[in-house]
Design an enzyme around this catalytic site. Structure first.
Site, short mmCIF file in Angstrom:
data_model
loop_
_atom_site.label_atom_id
_atom_site.label_comp_id
_atom_site.label_asym_id
_atom_site.label_seq_id
_atom_site.Cartn_x
_atom_site.Cartn_y
_atom_site.Cartn_z
N ASP A 18 83.19 34.31 102.66
CA ASP A 18 82.35 33.30 103.49
C ASP A 18 81.39 34.09 104.33
O ASP A 18 82.28 35.01 105.09
CB ASP A 18 83.20 32.35 104.12
CG ASP A 18 82.23 31.14 104.43
OD1 ASP A 18 82.59 30.31 104.57
OD2 ASP A 18 80.90 31.37 104.85
N MET A 19 80.44 34.36 104.59
CA MET A 19 79.63 35.19 105.64
C MET A 19 79.75 34.56 106.74
O MET A 19 79.47 33.38 106.83
CB MET A 19 78.13 35.35 104.95
CG MET A 19 77.78 35.87 103.76
SD MET A 19 78.90 37.60 103.43
CE MET A 19 77.84 38.64 104.51
N TYR A 23 72.79 33.22 108.69
CA TYR A 23 71.47 33.36 109.15
C TYR A 23 71.34 33.97 110.35
O TYR A 23 70.28 34.98 110.62
CB TYR A 23 70.63 31.86 109.32
CG TYR A 23 70.65 31.07 108.17
CD1 TYR A 23 71.07 31.55 106.94
CD2 TYR A 23 70.08 29.93 108.19
CE1 TYR A 23 70.99 30.57 105.75
CE2 TYR A 23 69.84 29.00 106.96
CZ TYR A 23 70.58 29.69 105.95
OH TYR A 23 70.21 28.83 104.71
N ARG A 60 78.86 30.52 120.37
CA ARG A 60 79.50 29.64 120.16
C ARG A 60 80.73 29.60 121.47
O ARG A 60 81.01 28.62 122.00
CB ARG A 60 80.69 29.74 118.94
CG ARG A 60 79.59 29.47 117.70
CD ARG A 60 80.57 29.59 116.44
NE ARG A 60 79.39 29.47 115.44
CZ ARG A 60 79.92 29.56 114.10
NH1 ARG A 60 81.05 29.11 113.67
NH2 ARG A 60 79.10 29.93 113.26
N ASP A 120 75.60 31.48 101.09
CA ASP A 120 76.07 32.66 101.71
C ASP A 120 77.74 32.47 101.52
O ASP A 120 78.57 33.01 102.27
CB ASP A 120 76.22 32.33 103.33
CG ASP A 120 76.77 30.93 103.76
OD1 ASP A 120 77.01 30.25 102.93
OD2 ASP A 120 77.02 30.86 104.77
N GLU A 121 78.28 32.02 100.16
CA GLU A 121 79.31 32.07 99.75
C GLU A 121 79.56 32.45 98.48
O GLU A 121 78.61 32.08 97.55
CB GLU A 121 80.03 30.37 99.96
CG GLU A 121 80.42 30.03 101.31
CD GLU A 121 80.92 28.48 100.91
OE1 GLU A 121 81.88 28.24 101.09
OE2 GLU A 121 79.76 27.71 100.89
#
Length: 696
Positions: A18-19, A23, A60, A120-121
DNA sequence: ACGGGTGAGACA
DNA sequence: TTGTCTCAC
């Protein structure tokens, strides 16, 4: 809904990659000055600063959330850097992210069967690689283990205070008292750590990974420690994991099914499912879903990793929320044109890079009818055979829309005419291309062969027949005109103004530029538009991805061979030293040498990068296949005919009459081909074509 | 009717 | 098969 599948006793090694905030990473690579800074990617800056679609980890930490608008994020954290999604043709353009995803896939696919699960996975089946490693150099025999692997998280591994975590992990990886399956997982951990480092080296992207015996557990694991970390789920910790896992966290249970489990069966954690018999679950949720639920409660998931590096469909869409809803046929046409332009471009790229063609075009729309209580009615989606070439796609999409609109309006079609307020609006449009299949190799040289011979055959007649057979969604002229008339006449000038005021610049422009075409019948107005962008049908030249990836592969090859030499005891020490020195900066040793035999069907080379010098021929033969006048006997016109024949109808004996140098190629072309039912219906039959040639 | 734009898969 | 619906990132 997932379908239950029989489970093989799971000795597989499955990884989910998983990236991390993908983006954002893509944008940070493009703008290196943003690295390390709080960053988010936003789309459509116009309304409240746009919507955040990806948030970097620095941001985040400062309280920025994905659900925020751009302005909100700025308020919470003034120093945040907001990068806009690229815009093309008045809509978000995700191509740069798709391409970046392809880069990653091309690296990950080296080690085993690879499934591109999303932009992206990726899922990887590393079973073979792990088995090989275990038999040749099991972890317990390794004196040094890479640091990245030592940073892995092992779910359920207890960590005593004061003990060194990495030593702990090393102990787990090398323990000799594990059963076969757990040793395989340990190999998986090493392989995935290595892959992730390769991804970082070659793309600058970090990713997180989960390693376990099936897709479900790996997916869960990859999300446990982010960013840039990996987690392995040993069998022994499965039960504990599921016991306390909220039901909604499980993939496929995040929606209505999960809610229904909570409300109907009071299942709040996956483990709560254990109390229900398989039969009970089947009674509640059907045979497939019931069995699937019974299995996942036990950590069982037989789902295979599909060897698929490319998407099965391409789509381009846009929403027009609230006041921006489209209220005229003309604005719908404008946006369909934009969407089809993008779709067409992406199909050309797919054709160029992967030699694939799509066979169906589908139009989706969302609409409302304010006038009546029936406003809940849904706009029907429509599809038709896909014709290559931007203007043809635009034309077909518009026809599909009109078909849908007629059905949508139904009995209100007449009533709408008299209404002052045009009571409908389009709040979403999308076009997509599906039923994508590979072009058999060798075809283009066959076409080249025919170029030299079929000049004698009249292409105009063939082409004309073909057009009539092919024309998708043919409406009678009456039908299309009446629809158009109703809509156009019920439109009020003041509404147009309203739309203009609140719509984007692009849309406003469109209203000003061509009002003339609205006054003429539908098909005429289409053809006038057609002329304008005909130039866009010229083949695109190769760019971007190919030139970007090609040298990387070369890099890889040299890198791989270098690494290989490091592991070969037979080589002279001096030579090894030279290569080692060359690699010194690159750092970590690679495990690639174990896995020379990558399944060719999964190789990125064949699925993502497949290229041939004949691509131009293929491309042009799919395009322009609608020049019905036949006044130019260009080679394109000749070649394009080839694509319209139904392979099923070919009499095998005609192959014997072909020149010997292409016979084999033609056979190969025909053999594996599966035909779409609807293309079979409208095709002319290559046998006819052949026999024509014979006579002449 | 701003969680957008896209994808996949199951079901009737 | 097409079209609808659900789900996910």
């Amino acid at each position: 809904m997932p379908v239950a599948k029989p489970v093989s006793s799971d000795g597989r090694v499955i990884a989910h990659i998983d990236m991390d905030c993908f983006y954002v990473q893509v944008e940070q690579r493009k703008h290196p000055e943003l690295r390390g800074l709080p960053t988010a990617v936003v789309q459509y800056n116009s309304w409240k600063g746009g919507a955040l679609i990806a948030v970097g980890y620095e941001a985040r930490a400062l309280g920025i959330k994905r659900s925020m608008r751009g302005e909100e994020a700025k308020a919470v954290c003034p120093q945040i850097h907001l990068v806009q999604v690229p815009v093309a043709r008045g809509k978000a353009d995700l191509n740069s992210y798709r391409e970046a995803g392809s880069e990653v896939v091309s690296i990950l696919a080296r080690m085993g069967r690879c499934e591109r699960a999303s932009i992206d996975e990726v899922y990887l089946d590393l079973t073979d690689a792990a088995e090989t490693m275990l038999s040749e150099t099991p972890p317990e025999s390794l004196e040094i283990i890479d640091d990245e692997a030592l940073k892995s998280h092992i779910l359920g591994l207890k960590h005593e205070d004061g003990s060194d975590m990495k030593e702990n992990v090393k102990g787990w990886l090398r323990r000799s008292d594990a059963d076969h399956r757990e040793k395989l997982l340990a190999c998986g951990v090493l392989i995935v750590a290595d892959l992730r480092m390769q991804v970082l080296q070659e793309t600058q992207f970090t990713c997180s990974a989960g390693i376990s015996h099936n897709k479900m557990l790996s997916k869960l694991a990859s999300a446990m420690n982010k960013p840039a970390q990996q987690t392995v789920v040993p069998c022994s910790s499965v039960q504990g994991l599921l016991e306390s896992l909220p039901i909604k966290k499980m993939k496929q249970l995040g929606g209505k099914l999960g809610s229904s489990l909570q409300s109907d069966l009071e299942v709040n954690f996956v483990g709560d499912l254990l109390q229900f018999s398989e039969q009970k679950l089947q009674e509640c949720y059907g045979i497939n879903t019931g069995t699937w639920l019974w299995n996942i409660a036990r950590g069982i998931s037989g789902e295979e990793v599909e060897g698929r590096l490319l998407t099965k469909s391409h789509g381009s869409g846009k929403t027009f929320p609230g006041p921006r809803a489209l209220k005229t046929l003309h604005s719908v046409q404008h946006w369909l044109n934009q969407l089809c332009e993008e779709l067409s471009e992406r199909l050309q790229t797919d054709l160029d890079q992967n030699r694939r063609i799509a066979h169906t075009l589908t139009l989706h729309a969302r609409a409302y009818m304010s006038s009546d209580s029936d406003s809940h009615k849904k706009f029907p989606s429509k599809s038709c055979p896909l014709r290559y070439g931007t203007t043809k796609m635009q034309e077909d999409a518009m026809n599909l829309f009109q078909a849908g609109l007629r059905e949508y309006l139904g009995p209100f079609e007449v009533k709408m005419q008299g209404n002052k307020k045009n009571g409908w609006g389009i709040t979403g449009l999308s076009v997509s291309a599906g039923k994508i299949s590979d072009i058999p190799s060798g075809t283009s040289s066959i076409m080249r062969y025919f170029q030299g011979h079929d000049r004698l055959c009249s292409p105009s007649k063939l082409a004309k027949e073909k057009f009539e057979l092919e024309a998708p969604c043919s409406f009678s002229e009456n039908e299309s005109n009446s629809t158009l008339d109703i809509i156009e006449h019920t439109k009020l000038p003041e509404e147009e103004a309203t739309v203009n005021n609140e719509s984007s610049d692009l849309e406003s422009m469109e209203h000003k530029t061509s009002t003339n075409s609205l006054e003429v019948p539908f098909y005429s107005s289409m053809s006038s538009l057609k002329k304008a962008d005909f130039s866009q049908e010229t083949p695109l030249s190769f760019s971007g991805r190919e030139s970007h990836l090609e040298p990387k592969l070369t890099d890889l090859q040299s890198k791989v061979s270098s690494k290989e030499s490091t592991f070969e005891p037979g080589r002279p020490a001096s030579e090894q030293q030279v290569k080692r020195n060359a690699l010194r900066d690159k750092g970590t040793p690679s495990l690639l040498r174990f896995f020379r035999r990558v399944d060719p069907s999964c190789s990125i080379q064949s699925q993502v990068l497949a290229q041939s010098s004949d691509d131009t021929n293929i491309r042009s033969s799919l395009e322009n296949n609608n020049s019905i006048h036949g006044d130019s006997l260009s080679e394109d016109v000749q070649r394009r005919e080839m694509w319209q024949y139904n392979v099923d109808e070919i009499d095998p004996s005609v192959i014997d009459e072909l020149p010997s140098e292409i016979q084999e190629e033609v056979r190969a072309w025909l053999r594996p081909q599966k035909r779409q039912a609807n293309s079979a219906r409208r095709s002319v039959g290559i046998a006819d074509y052949f026999s024509r040639n014979k006579k002449l």
